[in-house]
Scaffold this motif. Structure first.
Motif, PDB file in Angstrom:
ATOM      1  N   GLU A   1       0.808  -1.228   0.000  1.00  0.00           N
ATOM      2  CA  GLU A   1       0.000   0.000   0.000  1.00  0.00           C
ATOM      3  C   GLU A   1       0.844   1.282   0.000  1.00  0.00           C
ATOM      4  O   GLU A   1       0.312   2.368  -0.167  1.00  0.00           O
ATOM      5  CB  GLU A   1      -0.994   0.005   1.169  1.00  0.00           C
ATOM      6  CG  GLU A   1      -2.144  -0.990   1.001  1.00  0.00           C
ATOM      7  CD  GLU A   1      -2.914  -0.850  -0.330  1.00  0.00           C
ATOM      8  OE1 GLU A   1      -2.879   0.235  -0.953  1.00  0.00           O
ATOM      9  OE2 GLU A   1      -3.525  -1.851  -0.755  1.00  0.00           O
ATOM     10  N   LYS A   2       2.136   1.176   0.164  1.00  0.00           N
ATOM     11  CA  LYS A   2       2.980   2.375   0.109  1.00  0.00           C
ATOM     12  C   LYS A   2       3.279   2.779  -1.347  1.00  0.00           C
ATOM     13  O   LYS A   2       3.914   3.801  -1.584  1.00  0.00           O
ATOM     14  CB  LYS A   2       4.309   2.143   0.838  1.00  0.00           C
ATOM     15  CG  LYS A   2       4.141   1.903   2.325  1.00  0.00           C
ATOM     16  CD  LYS A   2       5.432   2.171   3.090  1.00  0.00           C
ATOM     17  CE  LYS A   2       5.235   2.063   4.580  1.00  0.00           C
ATOM     18  NZ  LYS A   2       4.926   0.726   5.066  1.00  0.00           N
TER      19      LYS A   2
ATOM     20  N   VAL B   1       5.888  -3.473  -9.471  1.00  0.00           N
ATOM     21  CA  VAL B   1       6.088  -4.562  -8.511  1.00  0.00           C
ATOM     22  C   VAL B   1       5.567  -5.869  -9.134  1.00  0.00           C
ATOM     23  O   VAL B   1       6.243  -6.902  -9.118  1.00  0.00           O
ATOM     24  CB  VAL B   1       5.368  -4.282  -7.163  1.00  0.00           C
ATOM     25  CG1 VAL B   1       5.491  -5.475  -6.230  1.00  0.00           C
ATOM     26  CG2 VAL B   1       5.920  -3.031  -6.492  1.00  0.00           C
ATOM     27  N   ALA B   2       4.368  -5.789  -9.733  1.00  0.00           N
ATOM     28  CA  ALA B   2       3.763  -6.982 -10.337  1.00  0.00           C
ATOM     29  C   ALA B   2       4.619  -7.491 -11.504  1.00  0.00           C
ATOM     30  O   ALA B   2       4.806  -8.700 -11.669  1.00  0.00           O
ATOM     31  CB  ALA B   2       2.341  -6.678 -10.796  1.00  0.00           C
TER      32      ALA B   2
ATOM     33  N   THR C   1      10.510   3.946  -7.129  1.00  0.00           N
ATOM     34  CA  THR C   1      10.557   5.058  -8.097  1.00  0.00           C
ATOM     35  C   THR C   1       9.968   6.356  -7.561  1.00  0.00           C
ATOM     36  O   THR C   1      10.150   7.404  -8.140  1.00  0.00           O
ATOM     37  CB  THR C   1       9.864   4.679  -9.418  1.00  0.00           C
ATOM     38  OG1 THR C   1       8.602   4.113  -9.095  1.00  0.00           O
ATOM     39  CG2 THR C   1      10.689   3.718 -10.221  1.00  0.00           C
ATOM     40  N   GLY C   2       9.240   6.286  -6.495  1.00  0.00           N
ATOM     41  CA  GLY C   2       8.658   7.531  -5.980  1.00  0.00           C
ATOM     42  C   GLY C   2       8.416   7.449  -4.489  1.00  0.00           C
ATOM     43  O   GLY C   2       8.553   6.390  -3.900  1.00  0.00           O
ATOM     44  N   GLY C   3       8.072   8.592  -3.897  1.00  0.00           N
ATOM     45  CA  GLY C   3       7.781   8.630  -2.464  1.00  0.00           C
ATOM     46  C   GLY C   3       9.010   8.238  -1.674  1.00  0.00           C
ATOM     47  O   GLY C   3      10.091   8.065  -2.232  1.00  0.00           O
ATOM     48  N   THR C   4       8.830   8.079  -0.398  1.00  0.00           N
ATOM     49  CA  THR C   4       9.992   7.606   0.331  1.00  0.00           C
ATOM     50  C   THR C   4       9.709   6.262   0.985  1.00  0.00           C
ATOM     51  O   THR C   4       8.866   6.147   1.862  1.00  0.00           O
ATOM     52  CB  THR C   4      10.571   8.636   1.324  1.00  0.00           C
ATOM     53  OG1 THR C   4      11.571   7.975   2.077  1.00  0.00           O
ATOM     54  CG2 THR C   4       9.507   9.232   2.230  1.00  0.00           C
ATOM     55  N   LYS C   5      10.389   5.299   0.460  1.00  0.00           N
ATOM     56  CA  LYS C   5      10.265   3.968   1.036  1.00  0.00           C
ATOM     57  C   LYS C   5      11.606   3.563   1.648  1.00  0.00           C
ATOM     58  O   LYS C   5      11.949   2.402   1.757  1.00  0.00           O
ATOM     59  CB  LYS C   5       9.797   2.975  -0.024  1.00  0.00           C
ATOM     60  CG  LYS C   5       8.343   3.190  -0.393  1.00  0.00           C
ATOM     61  CD  LYS C   5       7.893   2.220  -1.446  1.00  0.00           C
ATOM     62  CE  LYS C   5       7.194   2.890  -2.596  1.00  0.00           C
ATOM     63  NZ  LYS C   5       7.987   3.821  -3.388  1.00  0.00           N
ATOM     64  N   LYS C   6      12.337   4.592   2.045  1.00  0.00           N
ATOM     65  CA  LYS C   6      13.653   4.363   2.630  1.00  0.00           C
ATOM     66  C   LYS C   6      13.548   3.493   3.886  1.00  0.00           C
ATOM     67  O   LYS C   6      12.659   3.726   4.711  1.00  0.00           O
ATOM     68  CB  LYS C   6      14.269   5.725   2.974  1.00  0.00           C
ATOM     69  CG  LYS C   6      15.752   5.681   3.123  1.00  0.00           C
ATOM     70  CD  LYS C   6      16.324   7.068   3.343  1.00  0.00           C
ATOM     71  CE  LYS C   6      17.766   6.903   3.814  1.00  0.00           C
ATOM     72  NZ  LYS C   6      18.357   8.159   4.235  1.00  0.00           N
TER      73      LYS C   6
END
Ligand code: SAM
Length: 197
Positions: A34-35, A44-45, A132-137
């Motif tokens: 969901e992030k 991802v898929a 590729t976007g947002g912060t999933k650090k």
């Protein structure tokens, strides 16, 4: 159709594995699904689908396990989910069901490199994450924390190239391919990384 490991039979670990015929699960963990934005979910898929192609080159589809699988993922996945091990619940539930108490988490933030000593694990976990976007650090270590809360022992291991994670591709399917090359073809880490670049 010969699997790659049937062609290259080298190294003690590999011979032992061939005798036992017991292969680990390679788990893609979708806890952070969901992030992702819509476009990223498609990526991802796609990387999951490419992972299915890779696992079939080396082992069998069912050795690829996907956890936290939801309806949205099922719609985006353009490969046969019945040929992999798709699990709708949490990773820890899947591991408990399989009797697995200790895992290796592929984690770019880990202190230690993945090595031959880790190959006897029953499950390797890769984060089902695209950046590729947002912060999933630092979302990968969170996968480990979640498992440890449930009593699973987690060995965090990184893949590096000449001692640095810079230069290592971070696509889910390429991380899987590097690990398979190391385990089943006995390739040193640097060689495995360079081959998938
Ligand atoms: N943004 C995430 C983070 O900061 O933890 C990284 C996500 S990366 C795009 C997708 C997955 O590939 C990670 O969860 C991890 O399992 C694996 N991965 C990527 N690079 C890696 C590396 N150098 N070593 C080990 N695993 C790696």
């Amino acid at each position: 159709h010969l699997k790659k490991f049937e062609i290259v039979v080298e190294g003690k670990d590999l011979r032992e594995r061939l005798c036992q015929q017991k292969w680990p699960y390679f788990i893609i963990d979708f806890m952070h699904w969901e992030k992702h934005r819509e476009k990223e979910k498609k990526k991802v898929a796609l990387q999951a689908s490419q992972s299915y192609g890779i696992i079939r080159d080396y082992l069998w589809g069912d050795r690829l396990a996907l956890t936290w699988v939801n309806e949205e993922f099922k719609e985006l996945a353009n490969f046969p989910l019945e040929k992999v091990t798709a699990y709708e619940g949490a990773t820890w539930e899947f591991l408990k069901k399989e009797g697995i108490e200790r895992v290796v988490l592929l984690d770019p933030w880990a202190d230690k490199d993945l090595s031959e000593n880790d190959f006897s694990t029953e499950a390797f976990i890769i984060g089902g994450i695209v950046d590729t976007g947002g912060t999933k650090k630092k979302t990968t270590p969170k996968i480990g924390e979640e498992l440890e809360k449930r009593g699973i022992k987690v060995l965090r291991r990184k893949i590096s190239l000449r001692g640095d994670i810079i230069g290592v591709p971070d696509r889910i399917n390429l991380i899987l391919e590097i690990v398979l090359k190391m385990i089943l073809e006995g390739k040193p880490m640097d060689d495995a990384v360079l081959e998938v670049q």
